[in-house]
Design a protein around this motif. Structure first.
Motif, PDB file in Angstrom:
ATOM      1  N   GLU A 170      11.112 -22.517  14.315  1.00 12.30           N
ATOM      2  CA  GLU A 170      12.244 -22.546  13.705  1.00 12.30           C
ATOM      3  C   GLU A 170      12.245 -24.687  13.272  1.00 12.30           C
ATOM      4  O   GLU A 170      11.704 -25.224  14.552  1.00 12.30           O
ATOM      5  CB  GLU A 170      13.553 -22.411  14.117  1.00 12.30           C
ATOM      6  N   THR A 177      13.611 -27.781  14.079  1.00 12.56           N
ATOM      7  CA  THR A 177      15.734 -27.606  14.178  1.00 12.56           C
ATOM      8  C   THR A 177      15.918 -29.014  14.184  1.00 12.56           C
ATOM      9  O   THR A 177      16.715 -29.490  14.609  1.00 12.56           O
ATOM     10  CB  THR A 177      14.738 -28.551  15.909  1.00 12.56           C
ATOM     11  N   TYR A 198      21.486 -25.558   9.120  1.00 12.67           N
ATOM     12  CA  TYR A 198      21.302 -24.250   8.712  1.00 12.67           C
ATOM     13  C   TYR A 198      22.812 -24.183   8.311  1.00 12.67           C
ATOM     14  O   TYR A 198      23.746 -24.673   8.769  1.00 12.67           O
ATOM     15  CB  TYR A 198      21.220 -23.584   9.867  1.00 12.67           C
TER      16      TYR A 198
END
Length: 115
Positions: free
Chosen positions: A95, A97, A101
């Motif tokens: 993922e 960072t 999200y």
């Protein structure tokens, strides 16, 4: 080529790492935590193959034993365990960072949003 058991290879390893390649019988017994008959059976086999010499007080690693250790590298590496391998279908891309999200509302604390 001589095939040794794990106990016999461990005995050679302990003697080799000891000071001057000698170790007392009692010290080896305490380190190995084996039954006395198993220990002395292994010592007799190693003496018969010419790897060690032992008497009532100490065990000495002979040049033949050192040569065996050098050519057969008694290593601590173990093969990869089946339970330690992660199946491919569980692996995902890493993922990022730095991107935003949206968190799951179910997982957020209700106390945080009491207005």
């Amino acid at each position: 080529m001589i095939k040794l058991s794990k106990i016999e290879r461990d005995i050679l390893k302990y003697i080799y790492t000891a000071s001057n390649s000698t170790i007392s019988n009692f010290s080896l017994f305490k380190k190995m935590k084996l039954d006395i008959p198993v220990l002395f059976t292994s010592l007799k086999l190693l003496e018969k193959t010419g790897f060690i010499s032992y008497d009532s007080e100490q065990i000495i690693l002979l040049p033949e034993g050192i040569k065996y250790i050098a050519t057969n590298t008694i290593s601590e590496k173990h093969s990869e365990k089946k339970w330690n391998v992660i199946p491919d279908y569980f692996l995902t891309d890493k993922e990022n960072t730095t991107e935003f999200y949206i968190p799951s509302r179910k997982l957020l604390s209700k106390k945080t949003f009491n207005v």
